[in-house]
Write a protein that holds these residues in place. Sequence first.
Motif, PDB file in Angstrom:
ATOM      1  N   ASN A   5      38.024  43.274  31.396  1.00  0.00           N
ATOM      2  CA  ASN A   5      36.949  44.156  30.375  1.00  0.00           C
ATOM      3  C   ASN A   5      37.842  45.187  29.843  1.00  0.00           C
ATOM      4  O   ASN A   5      37.472  46.508  30.297  1.00  0.00           O
ATOM      5  N   GLY A   6      38.627  44.912  28.857  1.00  0.00           N
ATOM      6  CA  GLY A   6      39.580  46.040  28.301  1.00  0.00           C
ATOM      7  C   GLY A   6      40.412  45.337  27.042  1.00  0.00           C
ATOM      8  O   GLY A   6      40.528  44.204  27.102  1.00  0.00           O
ATOM      9  N   GLY A   7      41.068  46.150  26.380  1.00  0.00           N
ATOM     10  CA  GLY A   7      42.095  45.812  25.445  1.00  0.00           C
ATOM     11  C   GLY A   7      41.223  45.017  24.337  1.00  0.00           C
ATOM     12  O   GLY A   7      40.275  45.304  23.893  1.00  0.00           O
ATOM     13  N   LYS A   8      41.986  43.916  23.893  1.00  0.00           N
ATOM     14  CA  LYS A   8      41.578  43.084  22.746  1.00  0.00           C
ATOM     15  C   LYS A   8      40.287  42.406  23.137  1.00  0.00           C
ATOM     16  O   LYS A   8      39.577  41.814  22.174  1.00  0.00           O
ATOM     17  N   THR A   9      39.899  42.160  24.422  1.00  0.00           N
ATOM     18  CA  THR A   9      38.872  41.429  24.767  1.00  0.00           C
ATOM     19  C   THR A   9      37.395  42.177  24.455  1.00  0.00           C
ATOM     20  O   THR A   9      36.363  41.811  24.224  1.00  0.00           O
ATOM     21  N   ASN A  10      37.713  43.413  25.149  1.00  0.00           N
ATOM     22  CA  ASN A  10      36.565  44.443  24.850  1.00  0.00           C
ATOM     23  C   ASN A  10      37.137  45.755  24.374  1.00  0.00           C
ATOM     24  O   ASN A  10      37.459  46.526  25.575  1.00  0.00           O
ATOM     25  N   PRO A  11      37.452  46.086  23.247  1.00  0.00           N
ATOM     26  CA  PRO A  11      38.074  47.453  22.734  1.00  0.00           C
ATOM     27  C   PRO A  11      37.521  48.701  23.566  1.00  0.00           C
ATOM     28  O   PRO A  11      38.187  49.645  23.801  1.00  0.00           O
ATOM     29  N   SER A  12      36.173  48.471  23.819  1.00  0.00           N
ATOM     30  CA  SER A  12      35.517  49.868  24.562  1.00  0.00           C
ATOM     31  C   SER A  12      35.493  49.933  26.045  1.00  0.00           C
ATOM     32  O   SER A  12      35.349  50.566  26.708  1.00  0.00           O
ATOM     33  N   GLY A  13      36.262  48.703  26.623  1.00  0.00           N
ATOM     34  CA  GLY A  13      36.396  48.630  28.007  1.00  0.00           C
ATOM     35  C   GLY A  13      37.618  49.202  28.432  1.00  0.00           C
ATOM     36  O   GLY A  13      38.752  49.345  27.570  1.00  0.00           O
ATOM     37  N   LYS A  14      37.903  49.535  29.837  1.00  0.00           N
ATOM     38  CA  LYS A  14      39.003  50.317  30.261  1.00  0.00           C
ATOM     39  C   LYS A  14      39.755  49.670  31.149  1.00  0.00           C
ATOM     40  O   LYS A  14      40.752  50.171  32.039  1.00  0.00           O
ATOM     41  N   THR A  15      39.216  48.304  31.588  1.00  0.00           N
ATOM     42  CA  THR A  15      39.907  47.633  32.811  1.00  0.00           C
ATOM     43  C   THR A  15      41.330  47.205  32.658  1.00  0.00           C
ATOM     44  O   THR A  15      41.619  46.816  31.426  1.00  0.00           O
ATOM     45  N   GLY A  16      42.196  47.604  33.545  1.00  0.00           N
ATOM     46  CA  GLY A  16      43.611  47.258  33.389  1.00  0.00           C
ATOM     47  C   GLY A  16      44.022  46.571  34.760  1.00  0.00           C
ATOM     48  O   GLY A  16      43.421  46.814  35.641  1.00  0.00           O
ATOM     49  N   ILE A  17      45.034  45.711  34.448  1.00  0.00           N
ATOM     50  CA  ILE A  17      45.700  44.981  35.694  1.00  0.00           C
ATOM     51  C   ILE A  17      47.264  45.231  36.068  1.00  0.00           C
ATOM     52  O   ILE A  17      47.972  45.426  35.136  1.00  0.00           O
ATOM     53  N   ILE A  18      47.680  45.131  37.398  1.00  0.00           N
ATOM     54  CA  ILE A  18      48.866  45.036  37.436  1.00  0.00           C
ATOM     55  C   ILE A  18      49.235  44.020  38.694  1.00  0.00           C
ATOM     56  O   ILE A  18      48.378  44.017  39.746  1.00  0.00           O
ATOM     57  N   ASN A  19      50.059  43.313  38.457  1.00  0.00           N
ATOM     58  CA  ASN A  19      50.640  42.012  39.358  1.00  0.00           C
ATOM     59  C   ASN A  19      51.642  42.662  40.346  1.00  0.00           C
ATOM     60  O   ASN A  19      52.598  43.092  40.130  1.00  0.00           O
ATOM     61  N   LEU A  20      50.983  42.828  41.459  1.00  0.00           N
ATOM     62  CA  LEU A  20      51.836  43.571  42.720  1.00  0.00           C
ATOM     63  C   LEU A  20      52.735  42.252  43.333  1.00  0.00           C
ATOM     64  O   LEU A  20      53.605  42.677  43.960  1.00  0.00           O
ATOM     65  N   GLY A  21      52.421  41.264  42.870  1.00  0.00           N
ATOM     66  CA  GLY A  21      53.390  39.970  43.452  1.00  0.00           C
ATOM     67  C   GLY A  21      52.746  39.596  44.803  1.00  0.00           C
ATOM     68  O   GLY A  21      51.798  39.753  45.189  1.00  0.00           O
ATOM     69  N   PRO A  22      53.520  38.655  45.502  1.00  0.00           N
ATOM     70  CA  PRO A  22      53.268  37.931  46.718  1.00  0.00           C
ATOM     71  C   PRO A  22      53.359  38.898  47.993  1.00  0.00           C
ATOM     72  O   PRO A  22      54.186  38.534  49.012  1.00  0.00           O
ATOM     73  N   VAL A  23      52.691  39.889  47.816  1.00  0.00           N
ATOM     74  CA  VAL A  23      52.960  40.998  48.963  1.00  0.00           C
ATOM     75  C   VAL A  23      51.726  41.029  49.976  1.00  0.00           C
ATOM     76  O   VAL A  23      50.810  40.296  49.801  1.00  0.00           O
ATOM     77  N   ASP A  24      51.884  41.394  51.067  1.00  0.00           N
ATOM     78  CA  ASP A  24      50.787  41.371  52.243  1.00  0.00           C
ATOM     79  C   ASP A  24      49.699  42.218  51.738  1.00  0.00           C
ATOM     80  O   ASP A  24      49.655  43.573  51.241  1.00  0.00           O
ATOM     81  N   PHE A  25      48.546  41.684  51.657  1.00  0.00           N
ATOM     82  CA  PHE A  25      47.214  42.230  51.077  1.00  0.00           C
ATOM     83  C   PHE A  25      46.746  43.641  51.853  1.00  0.00           C
ATOM     84  O   PHE A  25      46.517  44.602  51.384  1.00  0.00           O
ATOM     85  N   ASP A  26      46.958  43.407  53.139  1.00  0.00           N
ATOM     86  CA  ASP A  26      46.332  44.780  53.966  1.00  0.00           C
ATOM     87  C   ASP A  26      47.393  45.657  53.785  1.00  0.00           C
ATOM     88  O   ASP A  26      47.036  46.989  54.199  1.00  0.00           O
ATOM     89  N   ASN A  27      48.721  45.251  53.328  1.00  0.00           N
ATOM     90  CA  ASN A  27      49.572  46.497  53.519  1.00  0.00           C
ATOM     91  C   ASN A  27      49.584  47.286  52.283  1.00  0.00           C
ATOM     92  O   ASN A  27      50.390  48.403  52.122  1.00  0.00           O
ATOM     93  N   ILE A  28      48.710  47.015  51.194  1.00  0.00           N
ATOM     94  CA  ILE A  28      48.363  47.775  50.070  1.00  0.00           C
ATOM     95  C   ILE A  28      47.378  48.810  50.321  1.00  0.00           C
ATOM     96  O   ILE A  28      46.255  48.504  50.300  1.00  0.00           O
ATOM     97  N   LYS A  29      47.768  49.978  50.422  1.00  0.00           N
ATOM     98  CA  LYS A  29      47.016  50.973  51.118  1.00  0.00           C
ATOM     99  C   LYS A  29      46.479  51.828  49.863  1.00  0.00           C
ATOM    100  O   LYS A  29      45.259  52.542  50.032  1.00  0.00           O
TER     101      LYS A  29
END
Length: 240
Positions: free
Chosen positions: A102-126
């Motif tokens: 929900n952001g960018g070209k899909t919906n210019p009024s949206g603010k959602t953004g994403i970062i790919n953190l890679g194959p890391v341990d899920f629970d270690n991302i604090k």
Amino acid sequence: MNPTPRIFLMLLGATLLFHTTLNYMEENIEDFETVPLPPKKIKKISTRNPIIQVNAKDRGSWTLVEFATGKTQKISEAEAETNKLSQVSWDLAFSRTKIISNGGKTNPSGKTGIINLGPVDFDNIKTAPETGYVQDNRSLGNLINKELAGWYNYRTRTHNIESKRNVYALKLNNGIFMKMRILNYYCAQPEDTCRSMLCTREEAACLTIEYILTEPGSNTFVPPDTYLTKNIQSPEKIIE
């Protein structure tokens, strides 16, 4: 006769054939999802985190998901090209293997953004990153978020979809942060089963997603069992 025009035409023809083949495979990928894969030992994942399963079977529509409420709704691809996406509350949308935000070209009024953190341990991302979030764009006329575009491995020999199980950080439209990973692409079967037995088209495109949201105003991920509103621990879920 000068061979240059002939060579040019041969290269042009080969290029057109290559792109036509790629487009056919992309548009008809579900037609090949019934081919079994050889057995492979897969690590099982145990989690107490929230899990949601998204039905994204219909290639002609998008399933919109709002993670804070767990609500989903469908809109057609034609509606997605209008201002319909700005009139409803959602975070991510799914259609087969495709994911938009929900952001960018899909919906210019949206603010959602994403970062790919890679194959890391899920629970270690604090904590969630404060900056660096990527919004949707267009590529060859298609809506795409480059951070999510490669979320799966596609086996060309067997045409099977396997999640890389990368962890993604999201900054949602409401300013809340989220981390998530896609655990499975099949509805009633674990991915390792679909590598060794026949999985029908109807069993594909049900994405199982693990996620945690932060509290408003914070970028710290709090484990579900520490929430004060919960009196008992969440049952442990086994994802294959």
